[in-house]
Design a protein around this motif. Structure first.
Motif, PDB file in Angstrom:
ATOM      1  N   ALA A  14       0.838  -1.209   0.000  1.00 21.67           N
ATOM      2  CA  ALA A  14       0.000   0.000   0.000  1.00 21.67           C
ATOM      3  C   ALA A  14       0.869   1.255   0.000  1.00 21.67           C
ATOM      4  O   ALA A  14       0.586   2.220  -0.721  1.00 21.67           O
ATOM      5  CB  ALA A  14      -0.944   0.001   1.196  1.00 21.67           C
ATOM      6  N   ARG A  15       1.948   1.237   0.778  1.00 22.93           N
ATOM      7  CA  ARG A  15       2.849   2.399   0.836  1.00 22.93           C
ATOM      8  C   ARG A  15       3.481   2.659  -0.531  1.00 22.93           C
ATOM      9  O   ARG A  15       3.487   3.791  -1.022  1.00 22.93           O
ATOM     10  CB  ARG A  15       3.931   2.181   1.900  1.00 22.93           C
ATOM     11  CG  ARG A  15       4.908   3.356   2.021  1.00 22.93           C
ATOM     12  CD  ARG A  15       6.044   3.061   2.996  1.00 22.93           C
ATOM     13  NE  ARG A  15       6.798   1.861   2.679  1.00 22.93           N
ATOM     14  CZ  ARG A  15       7.678   1.747   1.673  1.00 22.93           C
ATOM     15  NH1 ARG A  15       7.909   2.773   0.886  1.00 22.93           N
ATOM     16  NH2 ARG A  15       8.331   0.626   1.465  1.00 22.93           N
ATOM     17  N   VAL A  16       3.975   1.625  -1.170  1.00 19.96           N
ATOM     18  CA  VAL A  16       4.629   1.784  -2.476  1.00 19.96           C
ATOM     19  C   VAL A  16       3.591   2.150  -3.540  1.00 19.96           C
ATOM     20  O   VAL A  16       3.859   2.978  -4.419  1.00 19.96           O
ATOM     21  CB  VAL A  16       5.417   0.508  -2.856  1.00 19.96           C
ATOM     22  CG1 VAL A  16       5.972   0.611  -4.271  1.00 19.96           C
ATOM     23  CG2 VAL A  16       6.544   0.281  -1.861  1.00 19.96           C
ATOM     24  N   THR A  17       2.409   1.564  -3.465  1.00 21.11           N
ATOM     25  CA  THR A  17       1.347   1.889  -4.421  1.00 21.11           C
ATOM     26  C   THR A  17       0.940   3.347  -4.283  1.00 21.11           C
ATOM     27  O   THR A  17       0.720   4.037  -5.279  1.00 21.11           O
ATOM     28  CB  THR A  17       0.134   0.959  -4.219  1.00 21.11           C
ATOM     29  OG1 THR A  17       0.564  -0.401  -4.357  1.00 21.11           O
ATOM     30  CG2 THR A  17      -0.964   1.253  -5.230  1.00 21.11           C
ATOM     31  N   SER A  18       0.855   3.820  -3.045  1.00 21.64           N
ATOM     32  CA  SER A  18       0.519   5.229  -2.812  1.00 21.64           C
ATOM     33  C   SER A  18       1.584   6.140  -3.413  1.00 21.64           C
ATOM     34  O   SER A  18       1.268   7.150  -4.048  1.00 21.64           O
ATOM     35  CB  SER A  18       0.378   5.475  -1.308  1.00 21.64           C
ATOM     36  OG  SER A  18       0.073   6.815  -1.057  1.00 21.64           O
ATOM     37  N   GLU A  19       2.841   5.774  -3.221  1.00 26.01           N
ATOM     38  CA  GLU A  19       3.935   6.560  -3.807  1.00 26.01           C
ATOM     39  C   GLU A  19       3.843   6.551  -5.334  1.00 26.01           C
ATOM     40  O   GLU A  19       4.009   7.590  -5.988  1.00 26.01           O
ATOM     41  CB  GLU A  19       5.279   5.982  -3.357  1.00 26.01           C
ATOM     42  CG  GLU A  19       6.478   6.777  -3.820  1.00 26.01           C
ATOM     43  CD  GLU A  19       7.789   6.191  -3.308  1.00 26.01           C
ATOM     44  OE1 GLU A  19       8.803   6.369  -4.006  1.00 26.01           O
ATOM     45  OE2 GLU A  19       7.797   5.569  -2.226  1.00 26.01           O
ATOM     46  N   ALA A  20       3.543   5.398  -5.917  1.00 23.67           N
ATOM     47  CA  ALA A  20       3.397   5.300  -7.374  1.00 23.67           C
ATOM     48  C   ALA A  20       2.233   6.169  -7.849  1.00 23.67           C
ATOM     49  O   ALA A  20       2.340   6.847  -8.882  1.00 23.67           O
ATOM     50  CB  ALA A  20       3.189   3.846  -7.794  1.00 23.67           C
ATOM     51  N   ALA A  21       1.130   6.165  -7.104  1.00 24.85           N
ATOM     52  CA  ALA A  21      -0.028   6.984  -7.483  1.00 24.85           C
ATOM     53  C   ALA A  21       0.336   8.467  -7.462  1.00 24.85           C
ATOM     54  O   ALA A  21      -0.084   9.232  -8.343  1.00 24.85           O
ATOM     55  CB  ALA A  21      -1.204   6.702  -6.552  1.00 24.85           C
TER      56      ALA A  21
END
Length: 158
Positions: A14-21
């Protein structure tokens, strides 16, 4: 390069996905959305997937008030991206539709955004692109299922 465990926890992903978003927003921000604002763009995306939605339902989807949503739609109608039609069930209710011009605008915007993404993806090794594609397909399926489940719950409690 960050190393991840072979079985990452949802919080790590979730943390990495948020950064990607967030990075996607920056990349997409380079593709101009004029003549519409970010709020108006959200309206267009909602109308694209919910043809004939009424103003109150649209306002709820936006987390806004009907008067504010009506003003957003007024501006979108003025540039030819939204059409309003009287409901077949109630002459007092208006239904909102994405116009052909609005659909064309979204198609062109997506094309510009995809072009911006292609230049980033071209820098990745093919195996990583494949893994990303598989992961994103699984993510999209899970998110769609959850949204559909949430919509079904809302319909039963309404």
């Amino acid at each position: 390069m960050t190393s991840f465990s072979p079985r990452p926890e949802p919080s790590e992903v979730a943390r990495v996905t948020s950064e990607a978003a967030q990075l996607l927003e920056v990349l997409w921000g380079r593709a101009p959305t004029a003549p519409v604002s970010a709020s108006q763009l959200r309206v267009l995306f909602i109308l694209e997937h919910h043809e004939g939605i009424n103003l109150r339902t649209l306002a709820d989807a936006l987390g806004s008030t009907p008067p504010s949503t009506s003003r957003l739609c007024d501006r979108l109608q003025a540039v030819g991206y939204v059409e309003r039609a009287v409901s077949s069930t109630s002459r007092r209710e208006l239904r909102l539709y994405l116009s052909r011009r609005g659909s064309s605008f979204l198609a062109e915007l997506r094309e510009r955004r995809e072009h911006a993404l292609e230049s980033v993806l071209a820098q990745m090794p093919a195996a990583k692109r494949t893994a990303l594609l598989q992961g994103l397909e699984a993510f999209c399926a899970a998110a769609a299922a959850q949204l559909q489940e949430d919509d079904g719950t809302d319909a039963r409690t309404a």
